[in-house]
Design a protein around this motif. Structure first.
Motif, mmCIF file in Angstrom:
data_model
loop_
_atom_site.group_PDB
_atom_site.id
_atom_site.type_symbol
_atom_site.label_atom_id
_atom_site.label_comp_id
_atom_site.label_asym_id
_atom_site.label_seq_id
_atom_site.Cartn_x
_atom_site.Cartn_y
_atom_site.Cartn_z
ATOM 1 N N PHE A 128 44.094 38.499 40.994
ATOM 2 C CA PHE A 128 43.429 39.796 40.880
ATOM 3 C C PHE A 128 42.271 39.684 39.897
ATOM 4 O O PHE A 128 42.363 38.964 38.897
ATOM 5 N N PHE A 129 41.190 40.410 40.174
ATOM 6 C CA PHE A 129 40.111 40.601 39.209
ATOM 7 C C PHE A 129 40.330 41.959 38.542
ATOM 8 O O PHE A 129 40.509 42.964 39.223
ATOM 9 N N CYS A 130 40.329 41.978 37.207
ATOM 10 C CA CYS A 130 40.589 43.199 36.454
ATOM 11 C C CYS A 130 39.407 43.517 35.554
ATOM 12 O O CYS A 130 39.023 42.692 34.712
ATOM 13 N N GLY A 131 38.843 44.715 35.697
ATOM 14 C CA GLY A 131 37.814 45.169 34.776
ATOM 15 C C GLY A 131 38.414 45.437 33.414
ATOM 16 O O GLY A 131 39.550 45.918 33.317
ATOM 17 N N GLY A 132 37.657 45.167 32.363
ATOM 18 C CA GLY A 132 38.178 45.278 31.003
ATOM 19 C C GLY A 132 37.600 46.413 30.194
ATOM 20 O O GLY A 132 37.627 46.362 28.955
ATOM 21 N N GLY A 133 37.069 47.452 30.857
ATOM 22 C CA GLY A 133 36.578 48.628 30.139
ATOM 23 C C GLY A 133 35.520 48.285 29.105
ATOM 24 O O GLY A 133 34.595 47.494 29.354
ATOM 25 N N GLY A 134 35.677 48.856 27.898
ATOM 26 C CA GLY A 134 34.686 48.690 26.843
ATOM 27 C C GLY A 134 34.600 47.298 26.250
ATOM 28 O O GLY A 134 33.688 47.024 25.464
ATOM 29 N N SER A 135 35.528 46.405 26.606
ATOM 30 C CA SER A 135 35.416 45.004 26.165
ATOM 31 C C SER A 135 34.244 44.313 26.855
ATOM 32 O O SER A 135 33.759 43.280 26.392
ATOM 33 N N GLY A 136 33.797 44.905 27.996
ATOM 34 C CA GLY A 136 32.715 44.294 28.768
ATOM 35 C C GLY A 136 33.127 43.023 29.488
ATOM 36 O O GLY A 136 32.280 42.253 29.938
ATOM 37 N N LYS A 137 34.439 42.817 29.629
ATOM 38 C CA LYS A 137 34.930 41.587 30.243
ATOM 39 C C LYS A 137 35.585 41.851 31.599
ATOM 40 O O LYS A 137 35.978 42.981 31.911
ATOM 41 N N ILE A 138 35.691 40.790 32.388
ATOM 42 C CA ILE A 138 36.486 40.792 33.610
ATOM 43 C C ILE A 138 37.510 39.671 33.461
ATOM 44 O O ILE A 138 37.180 38.555 33.050
ATOM 45 N N ARG A 139 38.753 39.968 33.782
ATOM 46 C CA ARG A 139 39.819 38.967 33.671
ATOM 47 C C ARG A 139 40.435 38.712 35.041
ATOM 48 O O ARG A 139 40.568 39.639 35.845
ATOM 49 N N THR A 140 40.825 37.464 35.284
ATOM 50 C CA THR A 140 41.596 37.168 36.485
ATOM 51 C C THR A 140 43.060 37.008 36.094
ATOM 52 O O THR A 140 43.390 36.383 35.087
ATOM 53 N N VAL A 141 43.919 37.603 36.903
ATOM 54 C CA VAL A 141 45.370 37.592 36.674
ATOM 55 C C VAL A 141 46.049 36.999 37.901
ATOM 56 O O VAL A 141 45.705 37.349 39.037
ATOM 57 N N ARG A 142 47.004 36.114 37.675
ATOM 58 C CA ARG A 142 47.717 35.498 38.794
ATOM 59 C C ARG A 142 48.555 36.545 39.531
ATOM 60 O O ARG A 142 49.264 37.343 38.923
ATOM 61 N N ARG A 143 48.475 36.514 40.853
ATOM 62 C CA ARG A 143 49.332 37.361 41.679
ATOM 63 C C ARG A 143 50.712 36.711 41.775
ATOM 64 O O ARG A 143 50.817 35.528 42.097
ATOM 65 N N GLU B 215 49.868 36.962 33.810
ATOM 66 C CA GLU B 215 49.324 35.647 33.450
ATOM 67 C C GLU B 215 47.808 35.684 33.638
ATOM 68 O O GLU B 215 47.311 35.685 34.762
ATOM 69 N N ILE B 216 47.073 35.752 32.519
ATOM 70 C CA ILE B 216 45.613 35.790 32.587
ATOM 71 C C ILE B 216 45.092 34.368 32.752
ATOM 72 O O ILE B 216 45.376 33.483 31.945
ATOM 73 N N LEU B 217 44.363 34.155 33.837
ATOM 74 C CA LEU B 217 43.887 32.815 34.186
ATOM 75 C C LEU B 217 42.508 32.523 33.608
ATOM 76 O O LEU B 217 42.210 31.377 33.262
ATOM 77 N N ARG B 218 41.659 33.552 33.520
ATOM 78 C CA ARG B 218 40.285 33.327 33.061
ATOM 79 C C ARG B 218 39.696 34.643 32.592
ATOM 80 O O ARG B 218 40.069 35.713 33.083
ATOM 81 N N GLU B 219 38.766 34.555 31.646
ATOM 82 C CA GLU B 219 37.990 35.718 31.207
ATOM 83 C C GLU B 219 36.511 35.451 31.458
ATOM 84 O O GLU B 219 36.030 34.352 31.190
ATOM 85 N N TYR B 220 35.816 36.467 31.964
ATOM 86 C CA TYR B 220 34.361 36.418 32.131
ATOM 87 C C TYR B 220 33.745 37.467 31.213
ATOM 88 O O TYR B 220 34.286 38.546 31.053
ATOM 89 N N GLY B 221 32.566 37.146 30.659
ATOM 90 C CA GLY B 221 31.861 38.108 29.834
ATOM 91 C C GLY B 221 32.259 37.993 28.369
ATOM 92 O O GLY B 221 32.990 37.080 28.000
ATOM 93 N N PRO B 222 31.746 38.904 27.510
ATOM 94 C CA PRO B 222 30.870 40.023 27.900
ATOM 95 C C PRO B 222 29.516 39.552 28.429
ATOM 96 O O PRO B 222 29.097 38.427 28.166
#
Length: 215
Positions: free
Chosen positions: A193-208, A7-14
């Protein structure tokens, strides 16, 4: 084994000037992420990057409560987040094939990407204390409440996995949407959790799973 969809809660970036997100850690206030030649500080409340440190930052990032640790090719560098100064350097166990990085119980935990391993190492010397075998490529590592989680990313498929820290057995998986890679993983110590998004340049938060994401 429990399986669920992440469950992706939020996206940051790029983010401006950032082509890739390599490693991610959390100091209790800011999310620090590696972007190749910089460590960047992100305010998770506003989504703004507030500062950066000019330092080699090729893969995993960790925080021990005082200092940042950053994989720089075949080394792990200990960094003062206030000054950006590199205080110490130890060899990385994968000799350049290292990925995720986490701090827990006085040790660093290092993902070895294609070797599908997670090493517990001495943060002073780099000596490998023990090794956990993984069934998938390891792209990020984090500990929370005694649980060991790591990210995977193979082709278009990516997930978060909770594994038994003794046997490496997969206990739970959270499947990311197709094409959504995980290139760094860190818990906020609570519900996400904070998840790096590689070449998308984004960071996503996922519900634990089983936790309220509100901090």
């Amino acid at each position: 084994m429990k399986k669920a969809t992440a469950e992706i809660l939020r996206e940051y970036g790029p983010f401006p000037g950032v082509k890739t997100v390599a490693g991610v850690t959390f100091d209790g206030e800011k999310v620090w992420f590696a972007s190749g030649d910089k460590l960047n500080a992100l305010d998770p409340a506003t989504g703004a990057t507030t500062s950066s440190i000019d330092v080699a930052a090729h893969a995993g990032t960790a925080f021990d409560g005082e200092h940042l640790y950053q994989i720089a090719e075949d080394r792990i560098q200990k960094i003062d987040p206030a000054t950006g100064k590199v205080l110490a350097s130890i060899p990385a166990p994968g000799n350049g094939g290292d990925s995720g990085l986490a701090w827990a119980e006085g040790s660093l935990w290092v993902g070895q990407h294609r070797a599908r391993k997670i090493h517990q190492i001495d943060p002073e010397t780099g000596k490998v204390l023990r090794t956990i075998e993984s069934k998938r490529v390891v792209t990020g590592v984090t500990w929370v409440d005694g649980e060991l989680w790591h990210g995977t990313w193979e082709g278009d498929e990516s997930d978060l996995r909770r594994v038994d820290p003794r046997s490496g057995e997969v206990l739970e998986t959270l499947e990311m949407p197709a094409g959504t890679g995980v290139s760094g993983l860190e818990s906020d110590g609570a519900g996400c959790f904070f998840c790096g998004g590689g070449g998308s340049g984004k960071i996503r938060t996922v519900r634990r799973p089983g936790h309220d994401a509100g901090r």
